[in-house]
Scaffold this motif. Structure first.
Motif, PDB file in Angstrom:
ATOM      1  N   ALA A  62       0.853  -1.191   0.000  1.00 23.80           N
ATOM      2  CA  ALA A  62       0.000   0.000   0.000  1.00 23.80           C
ATOM      3  C   ALA A  62       0.885   1.236   0.000  1.00 23.80           C
ATOM      4  O   ALA A  62       1.951   1.249   0.622  1.00 23.80           O
ATOM      5  CB  ALA A  62      -0.922   0.011   1.215  1.00 23.80           C
ATOM      6  N   GLY A 119      -0.236   4.075   1.181  1.00 25.17           N
ATOM      7  CA  GLY A 119      -0.553   4.767   2.431  1.00 25.17           C
ATOM      8  C   GLY A 119      -1.220   6.098   2.219  1.00 25.17           C
ATOM      9  O   GLY A 119      -0.921   7.078   2.912  1.00 25.17           O
ATOM     10  N   SER A 138      -1.669   8.616   5.301  1.00 26.45           N
ATOM     11  CA  SER A 138      -1.633   7.865   6.558  1.00 26.45           C
ATOM     12  C   SER A 138      -0.258   7.974   7.203  1.00 26.45           C
ATOM     13  O   SER A 138       0.767   8.077   6.519  1.00 26.45           O
ATOM     14  CB  SER A 138      -1.965   6.391   6.300  1.00 26.45           C
ATOM     15  N   GLU A 139      -0.261   7.923   8.530  1.00 26.56           N
ATOM     16  CA  GLU A 139       0.993   8.025   9.263  1.00 26.56           C
ATOM     17  C   GLU A 139       1.817   6.754   9.122  1.00 26.56           C
ATOM     18  O   GLU A 139       1.277   5.644   9.036  1.00 26.56           O
ATOM     19  CB  GLU A 139       0.713   8.303  10.744  1.00 26.56           C
ATOM     20  N   ASP A 140       3.145   6.938   9.127  1.00 29.31           N
ATOM     21  CA  ASP A 140       4.101   5.823   9.121  1.00 29.31           C
ATOM     22  C   ASP A 140       3.926   4.898   7.932  1.00 29.31           C
ATOM     23  O   ASP A 140       4.108   3.682   8.039  1.00 29.31           O
ATOM     24  CB  ASP A 140       3.980   5.018  10.427  1.00 29.31           C
ATOM     25  N   LYS A 141       3.565   5.465   6.782  1.00 33.81           N
ATOM     26  CA  LYS A 141       3.421   4.707   5.547  1.00 33.81           C
ATOM     27  C   LYS A 141       4.367   5.276   4.492  1.00 33.81           C
ATOM     28  O   LYS A 141       4.918   6.374   4.646  1.00 33.81           O
ATOM     29  CB  LYS A 141       1.969   4.753   5.051  1.00 33.81           C
ATOM     30  N   PRO A 142       4.576   4.542   3.378  1.00 34.44           N
ATOM     31  CA  PRO A 142       5.533   4.997   2.367  1.00 34.44           C
ATOM     32  C   PRO A 142       5.264   6.407   1.848  1.00 34.44           C
ATOM     33  O   PRO A 142       6.211   7.177   1.623  1.00 34.44           O
ATOM     34  CB  PRO A 142       5.378   3.953   1.255  1.00 34.44           C
ATOM     35  N   GLN A 159       3.935   9.016   3.349  1.00 37.41           N
ATOM     36  CA  GLN A 159       4.372  10.026   4.316  1.00 37.41           C
ATOM     37  C   GLN A 159       5.897  10.117   4.350  1.00 37.41           C
ATOM     38  O   GLN A 159       6.463  11.219   4.379  1.00 37.41           O
ATOM     39  CB  GLN A 159       3.845   9.693   5.710  1.00 37.41           C
ATOM     40  N   THR A 198       6.459  -6.154  -1.063  1.00 38.28           N
ATOM     41  CA  THR A 198       7.136  -5.566   0.085  1.00 38.28           C
ATOM     42  C   THR A 198       8.646  -5.556  -0.135  1.00 38.28           C
ATOM     43  O   THR A 198       9.234  -6.568  -0.530  1.00 38.28           O
ATOM     44  CB  THR A 198       6.796  -6.346   1.364  1.00 38.28           C
ATOM     45  N   PHE A 204       8.343   0.330  -0.490  1.00 45.23           N
ATOM     46  CA  PHE A 204       7.170  -0.352   0.056  1.00 45.23           C
ATOM     47  C   PHE A 204       7.576  -1.307   1.183  1.00 45.23           C
ATOM     48  O   PHE A 204       8.654  -1.848   1.193  1.00 45.23           O
ATOM     49  CB  PHE A 204       6.461  -1.142  -1.043  1.00 45.23           C
TER      50      PHE A 204
END
Length: 408
Positions: free
Chosen positions: A328, A330, A348-352, A354, A387, A408
């Protein structure tokens, strides 16, 4: 502490029901349905029953007759939840592992040959659990937009239609239970209808109609399910920026009626960062936008009484074309964006996304070697990654084109 909040809320709820305020505003309906006292209205819980009782009271105050089982306002159904994501929910008798949902129905019998169904789900996620995007300790998910907003618009239309002296069609209003668990209430009704589905002319569904943006964008799905939908919607449009989607299949209750060969429409004002989170609260809704949607649909309903029979038409099932993802980005896509690319409505926080410095409002125009022209091309581009993969994402930020590395 939770018990005391629930008990206090129940007492306030009981007093409100006895007072029978008239008329009831959209704001008041949402405030009660999305209050902490209902504990997130998870299907089968006391909070969901309180919500059902409130809907029954509101419909009775409008002098509508029960449209449920044996002339009541309710249609109960018992089911055993899925044990794994690939199994089906089983409807049946009550057991230690079963849950009982409750659809709420009211009927206006004008002696017509046709019946129109208008519906909205009133359940939500309780303290979170499966389906929640909240990370952290369990917290009440009030679901003001999802979907107290749709229920409030449904009740507003019930008031308008019940006061309409020249109506010829019959009207069935349904508050669906179990939508968040897989469209269970609408599925059950469609297979156990309290009116003949052969006489149902069309069905309109309201799900997340409370967050209209300043540009007045309104998404309406199901426009391909009868040949005249698009023309009527455009002709009656009072000034919305309409985004019309043909498919009759989607993640909401209209799908259950489309699968019964009934023309459908689904009204939706878009995704947002509070979706399926505890922050989806009543003060964030655009109530004037909700009133405008109610007025628009009422004009549509009035116009349709003078139209002939609506011919059902099958549409392409867009959900079958959605690629599967292993990763994802994010972001929350702006599903109402109809320009070139995929506009980001939230990060979204703490995602690629961001980590790469992407921002709300950025428009993704390229992911790796793939050009992104719309939502589907974005999903196809994303589906090839796993991933640990790295690539480059190109976005438009205003008039500036920026490229960022993504892992990712």
């Amino acid at each position: 502490m939770k018990y005391r909040i629930f008990l206090a809320g129940f007492l306030l709820f009981a007093v409100a029901c006895k007072e029978s305020p008239t008329p009831v505003s959209l704001e008041e309906d949402v405030a009660l349905l999305a209050s902490d006292s209902l504990q997130g209205r998870e299907t089968g819980t006391p909070g969901a029953r309180m919500a059902a009782d409130y809907l029954e009271k509101r419909l009775k105050d409008l002098d509508l007759k029960g449209g449920g089982d044996n002339g009541s306002y309710f249609q109960d159904f018992t089911f055993t939840p899925r044990r794994d994501p690939h199994s089906e929910v089983q409807f049946g008798e009550a057991s230690d592992s079963s849950i009982t949902g409750r659809n709420v129905l009211a009927f206006i019998d004008n002696g017509g040959e046709r019946t129109v169904i208008l519906g909205a789900h009133y359940d939500h996620l309780g303290d979170g659990g499966e389906g929640s995007l909240h990370r952290g300790e369990p917290a009440i998910h009030n679901g003001a937009d999802d979907n107290a907003s749709g229920v409030a618009v449904l009740l507003d239309l019930a008031n308008k239609i019940s006061s309409w002296d020249d109506a010829k069609d019959n009207y069935l209003f349904i508050g669906f239970s179990g939508e968040e668990m897989g469209l269970l209430g609408s599925n059950y009704f469609a297979k156990n209808p309290t009116v003949s589905l052969d006489n149902v002319s069309y069905m309109i569904n309201f799900d997340m109609v409370g967050r209209m943006k300043p540009d007045s964008t309104l998404s309406i799905s199901g426009t391909g399910t009868t040949p005249t939908w698009s023309q009527l919607l455009n002709t009656l449009n009072p000034g919305f920026n309409l985004v019309l989607r043909e498919s009759g299949v989607g993640p909401s209750d209209h799908t259950s009626f489309y699968l019964q060969d009934i023309p459908v429409l689904h009204f939706f004002t878009g995704q947002h960062e509070d979706y399926h989170r505890p922050s989806d609260d009543s003060e964030k809704l655009n109530y004037q936008g909700m009133r405008s949607i109610s007025d628009y649909v009422f004009r549509l309903v009035q116009t349709l009484e003078n139209e002939g029979e609506l011919a059902f038409r099958k549409t392409k099932n867009e959900s079958e074309e959605v690629p599967r993802f292993k990763v994802a980005l994010g972001v929350i896509p702006d599903y109402l964006f109809d320009g070139k690319g995929m506009r980001i409505d939230g990060v979204s926080e703490d995602k690629p996304a961001q980590a790469a410095g992407l921002q709300k409002g950025d428009i993704v125009i390229q992911l790796g070697d793939s050009t992104v022209v719309d939502m589907m091309s974005y999903m196809r581009a994303l589906s090839i990654y796993e991933t640990g993969d790295t690539t480059t994402v190109t976005v438009l930020r205003g008039t500036e084109e920026l490229s960022r590395s993504i892992q990712f």
